[in-house]
Write an enzyme that holds these catalytic residues in place. Structure first.
Site, PDB file in Angstrom:
ATOM      1  N   GLU A  22       0.819  -1.209   0.000  1.00 29.74           N
ATOM      2  CA  GLU A  22       0.000   0.000   0.000  1.00 29.74           C
ATOM      3  C   GLU A  22       0.859   1.267   0.000  1.00 29.74           C
ATOM      4  O   GLU A  22       0.395   2.341   0.384  1.00 29.74           O
ATOM      5  CB  GLU A  22      -0.934  -0.014   1.209  1.00 29.74           C
ATOM      6  CG  GLU A  22      -1.901  -1.182   1.222  1.00 29.74           C
ATOM      7  CD  GLU A  22      -2.751  -1.209   2.478  1.00 29.74           C
ATOM      8  OE1 GLU A  22      -3.650  -0.357   2.605  1.00 29.74           O
ATOM      9  OE2 GLU A  22      -2.515  -2.072   3.341  1.00 29.74           O
ATOM     10  N   SER A 153      -6.495  -2.566   2.129  1.00 27.78           N
ATOM     11  CA  SER A 153      -6.952  -2.035   0.838  1.00 27.78           C
ATOM     12  C   SER A 153      -7.601  -3.093  -0.050  1.00 27.78           C
ATOM     13  O   SER A 153      -7.571  -3.005  -1.271  1.00 27.78           O
ATOM     14  CB  SER A 153      -5.784  -1.367   0.082  1.00 27.78           C
ATOM     15  OG  SER A 153      -5.395  -0.190   0.740  1.00 27.78           O
ATOM     16  N   TYR A 223      -9.891   3.512  -4.494  1.00 29.25           N
ATOM     17  CA  TYR A 223      -8.923   4.540  -4.841  1.00 29.25           C
ATOM     18  C   TYR A 223      -9.083   5.168  -6.220  1.00 29.25           C
ATOM     19  O   TYR A 223      -8.536   6.235  -6.469  1.00 29.25           O
ATOM     20  CB  TYR A 223      -7.507   3.974  -4.686  1.00 29.25           C
ATOM     21  CG  TYR A 223      -7.255   3.493  -3.279  1.00 29.25           C
ATOM     22  CD1 TYR A 223      -7.313   4.375  -2.203  1.00 29.25           C
ATOM     23  CD2 TYR A 223      -6.990   2.155  -3.009  1.00 29.25           C
ATOM     24  CE1 TYR A 223      -7.096   3.949  -0.902  1.00 29.25           C
ATOM     25  CE2 TYR A 223      -6.774   1.713  -1.711  1.00 29.25           C
ATOM     26  CZ  TYR A 223      -6.826   2.606  -0.666  1.00 29.25           C
ATOM     27  OH  TYR A 223      -6.621   2.178   0.612  1.00 29.25           O
ATOM     28  N   ARG A 262     -11.279   2.854  12.451  1.00 29.16           N
ATOM     29  CA  ARG A 262     -12.423   2.884  11.547  1.00 29.16           C
ATOM     30  C   ARG A 262     -12.815   1.436  11.263  1.00 29.16           C
ATOM     31  O   ARG A 262     -12.003   0.665  10.755  1.00 29.16           O
ATOM     32  CB  ARG A 262     -12.066   3.594  10.238  1.00 29.16           C
ATOM     33  CG  ARG A 262     -13.284   4.139   9.481  1.00 29.16           C
ATOM     34  CD  ARG A 262     -12.971   4.415   8.021  1.00 29.16           C
ATOM     35  NE  ARG A 262     -12.861   3.163   7.283  1.00 29.16           N
ATOM     36  CZ  ARG A 262     -11.824   2.843   6.509  1.00 29.16           C
ATOM     37  NH1 ARG A 262     -10.801   3.656   6.365  1.00 29.16           N
ATOM     38  NH2 ARG A 262     -11.795   1.680   5.881  1.00 29.16           N
ATOM     39  N   ASP A 264     -15.401  -1.389   9.536  1.00 31.02           N
ATOM     40  CA  ASP A 264     -16.324  -1.633   8.426  1.00 31.02           C
ATOM     41  C   ASP A 264     -17.372  -2.662   8.836  1.00 31.02           C
ATOM     42  O   ASP A 264     -17.061  -3.638   9.528  1.00 31.02           O
ATOM     43  CB  ASP A 264     -15.566  -2.142   7.205  1.00 31.02           C
ATOM     44  CG  ASP A 264     -14.503  -1.171   6.725  1.00 31.02           C
ATOM     45  OD1 ASP A 264     -14.662   0.040   6.962  1.00 31.02           O
ATOM     46  OD2 ASP A 264     -13.513  -1.628   6.115  1.00 31.02           O
ATOM     47  N   GLU A 277     -13.795  -5.617   9.644  1.00 33.44           N
ATOM     48  CA  GLU A 277     -12.413  -5.381  10.058  1.00 33.44           C
ATOM     49  C   GLU A 277     -12.297  -3.970  10.619  1.00 33.44           C
ATOM     50  O   GLU A 277     -13.153  -3.116  10.380  1.00 33.44           O
ATOM     51  CB  GLU A 277     -11.446  -5.549   8.893  1.00 33.44           C
ATOM     52  CG  GLU A 277     -11.686  -4.590   7.742  1.00 33.44           C
ATOM     53  CD  GLU A 277     -10.718  -4.832   6.589  1.00 33.44           C
ATOM     54  OE1 GLU A 277      -9.635  -4.211   6.604  1.00 33.44           O
ATOM     55  OE2 GLU A 277     -11.042  -5.632   5.684  1.00 33.44           O
ATOM     56  N   ASN A 279      -9.630  -0.712  10.924  1.00 31.16           N
ATOM     57  CA  ASN A 279      -8.457  -0.049  10.361  1.00 31.16           C
ATOM     58  C   ASN A 279      -7.917   0.924  11.406  1.00 31.16           C
ATOM     59  O   ASN A 279      -8.665   1.765  11.905  1.00 31.16           O
ATOM     60  CB  ASN A 279      -8.883   0.689   9.083  1.00 31.16           C
ATOM     61  CG  ASN A 279      -7.742   1.290   8.319  1.00 31.16           C
ATOM     62  OD1 ASN A 279      -6.918   1.997   8.892  1.00 31.16           O
ATOM     63  ND2 ASN A 279      -7.701   1.030   7.030  1.00 31.16           N
ATOM     64  N   GLY A 283      -7.127   6.122   5.863  1.00 25.79           N
ATOM     65  CA  GLY A 283      -6.528   6.918   4.799  1.00 25.79           C
ATOM     66  C   GLY A 283      -6.782   8.410   4.951  1.00 25.79           C
ATOM     67  O   GLY A 283      -7.758   8.842   5.563  1.00 25.79           O
TER      68      GLY A 283
END
Length: 318
Positions: A22, A153, A223, A262, A264, A277, A279, A283
């Site tokens: 990443e 990602s 992205y 964060r 999901d 998951e 994070n 980002g």
């Protein structure tokens, strides 16, 4: 955050790049955060941990805090956090254990379950064990999500619904990691919830993610320009929104996160949220979710970065 916080007196080392898959996203996050930090008034110097001379400069430098924009391995997995602990430099985001646990989807699911956070049934596979696809289908079913345990990602992730496709997906996932997770597929809407704070974390407005360029929120959807649509605040009933926020805070606490996380979720057709998951270094690009959620909460990007730094300093007692 104290109103007297003087950003101009706080020297920031911004870390981005690194050596993970990443890397390019990390560099883009660094560019986004740099602009916001400078707008907030911080003196900032940028470093790339893939260069030994940059690591030495961090040791020799006289910085007050490190702002982390490193995604993936050796950035989001506790490695750089351990280095920064060793040189006694405060840093944004969760600590060593939390980072190492959250990046591993198999381990994080164990802690979700211990904390009562709903997460889909799954199996963890190691590359050196004998593969029994029939047993996987018998335990979880044929419609599954296959994902490397410690990649971000959406790298190496597949959604499959047949034996043949499952075998191929497992082979693909093992190209990216020696440990993978095979998880029961949950049909529903996808949401993400950022949580900020240390002792009393709070959830920011929920974002619904609608992939525009694929069947799910894969790398391109995340992205590429126009790859996904973000709806924030998400269009949810008050009851569903409160449930998802509560579970996001529970996931944050289950992994002992501080500063920011964060998580999901998939909200199934019966209104139950399933954690996918967490994070620990969200980002900071122009299409990233954390700045979007903060903006919806009335927190401009520069103020968000200032808050993350203050959380880091507070944790160190600075």
């Amino acid at each position: 955050m104290p109103s007297a916080f003087d950003t101009s007196a706080c020297r920031v080392a911004l870390l981005s790049g690194g050596t993970s898959g990443e890397r390019e996203i990390s560099l883009a996050s660094g560019e986004g955060a740099l602009s916001a930090l400078q707008e907030a008034g911080f003196p900032v110097e940028c470093f790339d941990p893939s260069r030994k001379e940059d690591l030495k400069a961090l040791i020799d430098g006289n910085f007050d805090v490190a702002f982390l924009c490193l995604h993936g391995r050796k950035g989001e997995d506790g490695v750089i956090q351990g280095f920064l602990e060793t040189i006694d430099l405060p840093y944004t985001g969760p600590g060593v254990w939390s980072s190492a646990t959250a990046i591993n989807k198999a381990r994080s699911k164990e802690f979700y379950r211990l904390a009562g956070v709903p997460t889909a049934p799954s199996m963890t596979l190691e590359s050196d064990q004998k593969l029994d696809v029939d047993s996987i289908i018998g335990e979880i079913g044929p419609h599954v999500v296959v994902k490397p345990a410690s990649e971000g990602s959406s790298i190496g992730i597949s959604i499959v619904d047949s034996r043949e496709a499952l075998e191929k997906a497992i082979d693909e996932a093992f190209q990216h990691d020696s440990e993978i997770v095979v998880e029961k597929f949950v049909q529903g809407r996808e949401f993400t919830v950022a949580v900020i704070g240390n002792d009393e974390p709070r959830a920011l407005p929920i974002i619904e993610i609608i992939a525009q360029k694929g069947d799910f929120y894969d790398f391109e959807s995340k992205y590429a320009a126009g790859g996904s649509k973000h709806i924030c605040p998400a269009e949810l009933s008050e009851e569903d929104a409160e449930t998802i926020k509560r579970e996001a805070i529970a996931a944050h606490k289950a992994l002992s996160c501080e500063g920011v996380s964060r998580t999901d979720f998939i909200l199934d057709d019966e209104g139950k949220p399933w954690a996918l998951e967490t994070n620990t270094i969200p980002g900071m690009t122009s299409t990233s979710l954390l700045p979007d959620a903060a903006k919806a909460a009335g927190i401009p990007f520069p103020e968000l970065c200032t808050m993350l730094i203050q959380y880091a300093l507070d944790r160190k007692g600075c």
